[in-house]
Design an enzyme around this catalytic site. Structure first.
Site, PDB file in Angstrom:
ATOM      1  N   VAL A  69      -5.646 -10.859  -2.555  1.00 21.50           N
ATOM      2  CA  VAL A  69      -5.403  -9.669  -3.371  1.00 21.50           C
ATOM      3  C   VAL A  69      -4.345  -9.995  -4.422  1.00 21.50           C
ATOM      4  O   VAL A  69      -3.293 -10.555  -4.113  1.00 21.50           O
ATOM      5  CB  VAL A  69      -4.935  -8.483  -2.499  1.00 21.50           C
ATOM      6  CG1 VAL A  69      -4.501  -7.310  -3.379  1.00 21.50           C
ATOM      7  CG2 VAL A  69      -6.049  -8.047  -1.556  1.00 21.50           C
ATOM      8  N   GLY A 114       1.100 -10.811  -4.888  1.00 19.94           N
ATOM      9  CA  GLY A 114      -0.206 -11.158  -4.354  1.00 19.94           C
ATOM     10  C   GLY A 114      -0.109 -11.317  -2.846  1.00 19.94           C
ATOM     11  O   GLY A 114       0.992 -11.318  -2.279  1.00 19.94           O
ATOM     12  N   LYS A 115      -1.237 -11.431  -2.190  1.00 20.61           N
ATOM     13  CA  LYS A 115      -1.249 -11.661  -0.744  1.00 20.61           C
ATOM     14  C   LYS A 115      -2.628 -12.136  -0.342  1.00 20.61           C
ATOM     15  O   LYS A 115      -3.645 -11.761  -0.961  1.00 20.61           O
ATOM     16  CB  LYS A 115      -0.911 -10.375   0.025  1.00 20.61           C
ATOM     17  CG  LYS A 115      -0.308 -10.630   1.390  1.00 20.61           C
ATOM     18  CD  LYS A 115       1.133 -11.141   1.276  1.00 20.61           C
ATOM     19  CE  LYS A 115       1.755 -11.326   2.646  1.00 20.61           C
ATOM     20  NZ  LYS A 115       3.163 -11.759   2.524  1.00 20.61           N
ATOM     21  N   GLY A 116      -2.655 -12.950   0.722  1.00 23.40           N
ATOM     22  CA  GLY A 116      -3.921 -13.432   1.247  1.00 23.40           C
ATOM     23  C   GLY A 116      -3.998 -13.226   2.747  1.00 23.40           C
ATOM     24  O   GLY A 116      -2.976 -12.965   3.400  1.00 23.40           O
ATOM     25  N   ASP A 155       2.636 -17.417   5.609  1.00 22.01           N
ATOM     26  CA  ASP A 155       2.927 -16.084   6.127  1.00 22.01           C
ATOM     27  C   ASP A 155       2.773 -16.168   7.641  1.00 22.01           C
ATOM     28  O   ASP A 155       2.777 -17.260   8.205  1.00 22.01           O
ATOM     29  CB  ASP A 155       2.000 -15.047   5.494  1.00 22.01           C
ATOM     30  CG  ASP A 155       2.522 -13.624   5.631  1.00 22.01           C
ATOM     31  OD1 ASP A 155       2.125 -12.941   6.586  1.00 22.01           O
ATOM     32  OD2 ASP A 155       3.348 -13.208   4.795  1.00 22.01           O
TER      33      ASP A 155
END
Length: 458
Positions: A69, A114-116, A155
């Site tokens: 995202v 952002g992030k995954g 993460d």
């Protein structure tokens, strides 16, 4: 509407009434601009989703949901970790990406949010399977990633090994292009920064220590002159030893606990720690260095039996893993996963000070309830930014091909966090907003100003 969206809207409502904020906007034009801001900040720019086809070593083929995202890049390239956990879902990744946007804005880091995420339990997969998953993730999302576009990091469930694999795959897909800055959180031999693994935990404890030592010592008069309910909580613990409990004993929690154990400025006593299996409690204080040493040789897990405690050289009472949330302690550091304190257990929480080392560990209902009770909550957006700050330093080092010593990294990290605290705390103790609301208002102010100057509100 999730917690982040709600607090962003509260921030915009407060700024709308502030005539000194972008005074050029007035009347109907101001209303239109703020409607635009609410829309832009509450939604991501892009949601990338795929199902990775992975052949397992047992002969099965599975399809693994994978997300990336990209929330907002007004301040710079998208930046955010990739979470490896079986509970990952699209809404969670979107929320965490928006939180990264605000976190970077708050700390004046020139990145967007952002992030995954990958819906897997990494503990159940072999090294070969994880390696293939990492390669496939980069292949599927390679058009969206890059050192000037979107820069992932570790993460929950991922670390420097996974970032090394992903960077190597990016390099093979993009031959001849700069690749060192494509991922951060890498091993030092692959261009990672010294101190990256410890950065978030160190930042979490530094935020707590600065509030209850440095700021308290230098701004005592400010605390005595205000009716702010949270100022009374801080003043109460002046020159007083505090009992700390740390939920989560991974990279963040174990480092924060060790920092507390070794701190000479505050007479802390870490009386409880927990992980996915157990809570360990000792009223007289735990031997944190011995626990850290034990977990390194036990796949990251704390002792779960009297025999393992004896082997670790630690005296402790063994409790249920959730017991740590309800102990009668002065400070609770939440360094596990999101939504740990919620409407069903919030009334059981006794700690008057809560520090969010994890992202979004307290739901909106619980946050409101505890704040009204006078609990001082140091929010994730403020406390756990150490990782992204040192990721920025790693990104810079990769571009400049020169590297900082660990001492230089930690010095720059703490100076960056100190600057944020010095900007936030005087305002916080001078008004009626919670610390979380103050942080969001500060972040939204910066984002809104940049978006307005870039002409994005029309």
């Amino acid at each position: 509407m999730n917690k982040t969206k709600l607090i962003v809207q509260e921030s915009l409502d407060a700024l709308m009434k502030d005539d000194t904020f972008i005074p050029e906007l007035a009347g109907e034009t101001r209303e239109q601009a703020f409607t635009s801001l609410a829309s832009i900040l509450s939604t991501p720019n892009h949601v990338h989703k795929s199902f990775l086809r992975i052949p397992l070593e047992n002969g099965q083929v599975v399809r693994i949901p994978a997300y990336r995202v990209q929330h907002n890049n007004a301040l710079g390239p998208y930046k955010g970790g990739i979470r490896f956990h079986e509970t990952v879902n699209e809404d969670e990744v979107i929320n965490l990406a928006s939180l990264m946007t605000l976190k970077n804005a708050l700390h004046d880091v020139p990145f967007g949010g952002g992030k995954g995420g990958l819906v897997i339990n990494p503990r159940t997969l072999s090294e070969k399977e994880l390696h293939l998953i990492c390669k496939k993730y980069v292949r599927y999302f390679s058009d969206s990633l890059g050192p000037d576009k979107d820069i992932p990091a570790p993460d929950v469930g991922s670390g420097e090994r996974e970032m090394d694999w992903m960077m190597a795959e990016y390099k093979s897909i993009r031959p001849g292009t700069p690749y060192r800055g494509s991922f951060t959180g890498k091993s030092v031999v692959n261009g990672g920064s010294l101190g990256r693994r410890e950065a978030t935990g160190k930042g979490v404890y530094f935020t707590f220590r600065y509030l209850f030592h440095d700021f308290l010592q230098n701004q005592k008069s400010l605390l005595t002159k205000t009716d702010n309910v949270f100022a009374k909580t801080v003043s109460k613990f002046e020159n007083q030893a505090m009992k700390l409990a740390v939920q989560g004993f991974g990279n963040v929690g174990s480092v924060a606990a060790l920092e507390a154990y070794q701190c000479s400025n505050l007479q802390n006593k870490v009386v409880a720690v927990s992980d996915r299996n157990v809570t360990l409690f000792n009223e007289d204080g735990l031997n944190v260095p011995s626990l850290v040493k034990f977990t390194k040789s036990n796949k990251g897990d704390l002792p779960i039996s009297d025999e393992e405690l004896a082997a670790a050289g630690v005296k402790a009472e063994i409790l249920d893993r959730e017991a740590i949330l309800y102990l009668d302690v002065d400070t609770l550091i939440l360094a596990a996963l999101e939504d740990q304190i919620h409407k069903d257990n919030m009334e059981k929480i006794k700690a008057p000070i809560i520090v969010e080392g994890a992202n979004a560990p307290i739901t909106k209902d619980a946050d409101d309830f505890l704040s009204k009770k006078g609990a001082l909550i140091v929010p994730d957006i403020l406390a756990n930014a150490g990782g992204v700050i040192v990721s920025y330093l790693e990104w810079l080092q990769g571009r400049e091909t020169q590297f900082y010593s660990e001492e230089e990294v930690f010095s720059q990290l703490l100076q960056k966090m100190k600057a944020t605290l010095d900007a936030i705390l005087p305002t916080f103790f001078g008004d009626s907003f919670t610390l979380r609301q103050n942080c969001y208002i500060h972040a939204v102010t910066r984002l809104s100003t940049v978006l307005y100057r870039q002409g994005k509100l029309y």
